[in-house]
Design a protein around this motif. Structure first.
Motif, PDB file in Angstrom:
ATOM      1  N   THR A 284      31.616  40.354  47.761  1.00 48.66           N
ATOM      2  CA  THR A 284      31.643  40.290  49.229  1.00 48.66           C
ATOM      3  C   THR A 284      32.969  40.755  49.823  1.00 48.66           C
ATOM      4  O   THR A 284      32.994  41.262  50.943  1.00 48.66           O
ATOM      5  CB  THR A 284      31.318  38.872  49.744  1.00 48.66           C
ATOM      6  N   THR A 285      34.073  40.593  49.087  1.00 53.15           N
ATOM      7  CA  THR A 285      35.376  40.969  49.643  1.00 53.15           C
ATOM      8  C   THR A 285      35.928  42.264  49.062  1.00 53.15           C
ATOM      9  O   THR A 285      36.885  42.811  49.608  1.00 53.15           O
ATOM     10  CB  THR A 285      36.424  39.863  49.393  1.00 53.15           C
ATOM     11  N   GLY A 286      35.373  42.704  47.947  1.00 50.81           N
ATOM     12  CA  GLY A 286      35.902  43.895  47.282  1.00 50.81           C
ATOM     13  C   GLY A 286      37.157  43.607  46.483  1.00 50.81           C
ATOM     14  O   GLY A 286      37.887  44.527  46.093  1.00 50.81           O
ATOM     15  N   ALA A 287      37.430  42.325  46.227  1.00 56.12           N
ATOM     16  CA  ALA A 287      38.622  41.945  45.460  1.00 56.12           C
ATOM     17  C   ALA A 287      38.558  42.553  44.061  1.00 56.12           C
ATOM     18  O   ALA A 287      37.504  42.575  43.426  1.00 56.12           O
ATOM     19  CB  ALA A 287      38.714  40.422  45.355  1.00 56.12           C
ATOM     20  N   GLU A 288      39.693  43.037  43.609  1.00 55.32           N
ATOM     21  CA  GLU A 288      39.756  43.652  42.285  1.00 55.32           C
ATOM     22  C   GLU A 288      39.918  42.569  41.219  1.00 55.32           C
ATOM     23  O   GLU A 288      40.736  41.664  41.350  1.00 55.32           O
ATOM     24  CB  GLU A 288      40.924  44.630  42.224  1.00 55.32           C
ATOM     25  N   CYS A 289      39.145  42.682  40.170  1.00 54.40           N
ATOM     26  CA  CYS A 289      39.196  41.711  39.087  1.00 54.40           C
ATOM     27  C   CYS A 289      40.481  41.893  38.281  1.00 54.40           C
ATOM     28  O   CYS A 289      40.853  43.022  37.940  1.00 54.40           O
ATOM     29  CB  CYS A 289      37.985  41.893  38.174  1.00 54.40           C
ATOM     30  N   PRO A 290      41.161  40.806  37.951  1.00 56.22           N
ATOM     31  CA  PRO A 290      42.369  40.913  37.130  1.00 56.22           C
ATOM     32  C   PRO A 290      42.118  41.586  35.777  1.00 56.22           C
ATOM     33  O   PRO A 290      42.999  42.264  35.249  1.00 56.22           O
ATOM     34  CB  PRO A 290      42.812  39.459  36.949  1.00 56.22           C
ATOM     35  N   LEU A 291      40.944  41.418  35.222  1.00 55.14           N
ATOM     36  CA  LEU A 291      40.632  42.074  33.944  1.00 55.14           C
ATOM     37  C   LEU A 291      40.604  43.593  34.095  1.00 55.14           C
ATOM     38  O   LEU A 291      41.003  44.318  33.186  1.00 55.14           O
ATOM     39  CB  LEU A 291      39.298  41.571  33.394  1.00 55.14           C
ATOM     40  N   THR A 292      40.146  44.070  35.233  1.00 58.89           N
ATOM     41  CA  THR A 292      40.159  45.509  35.504  1.00 58.89           C
ATOM     42  C   THR A 292      41.592  46.013  35.569  1.00 58.89           C
ATOM     43  O   THR A 292      41.918  47.068  35.004  1.00 58.89           O
ATOM     44  CB  THR A 292      39.427  45.812  36.827  1.00 58.89           C
ATOM     45  N   VAL A 293      42.443  45.262  36.229  1.00 60.10           N
ATOM     46  CA  VAL A 293      43.850  45.642  36.352  1.00 60.10           C
ATOM     47  C   VAL A 293      44.498  45.717  34.967  1.00 60.10           C
ATOM     48  O   VAL A 293      45.195  46.683  34.644  1.00 60.10           O
ATOM     49  CB  VAL A 293      44.609  44.649  37.263  1.00 60.10           C
TER      50      VAL A 293
END
Length: 139
Positions: free
Chosen positions: A50-59
């Protein structure tokens, strides 16, 4: 080499996280204490969608791959790189999200029903139950 290992490990953990998001509620049918972790994972999923927050695992994965000299993840992140267009066509992303939401809802409904049955059978969760011997008095 270490950076690549970090990127690969983050990718594996990310896949496991997504699998747990989809089916963790069903695992809680067998192991009820998992429901709290599943609630947290599902809440993160809803928040990130819903917010488009980036997942820390992706980072972490992107960082590890770039430090290892590889191409990082595509701009859309983990889902765009590994899932959309690979597991299902990109145009069906909303349908895939809906399918996961339905799986989660069904698993939670099952958890609720099983918890009610356990309470009805035992009088309270995790104690005694039909066929259990009465407690032994010790003195």
């Amino acid at each position: 080499m270490a950076y690549l290992l970090i990127g690969e490990a983050a990718m594996v953990v990310h896949f496991l996280f997504l699998v747990f998001m989809a089916v963790g509620g069903f695992l809680a049918w067998r192991w009820p204490r998992l429901i709290g972790a599943h609630l947290a994972v599902a809440a993160w999923g809803v928040f990130s969608v819903t917010t488009g927050a980036e997942c820390p695992l992706t980072v972490v994965e992107d960082w590890g791959r770039r430090k290892a000299g590889e191409r990082g993840l595509v701009p859309g992140g983990f889902i765009d790189h590994y899932i959309e267009g690979v597991v299902y066509p990109e145009r069906h992303a909303d349908l895939a999200r809906l399918a996961v939401a339905v799986l989660v809802a069904v698993s939670w409904a099952g958890c609720l029903l099983l918890a009610r049955r356990r309470r009805a059978r035992t009088g309270r969760p995790g104690h005694g139950g039909a066929g259990s011997p009465p407690p032994v008095a010790r003195g």
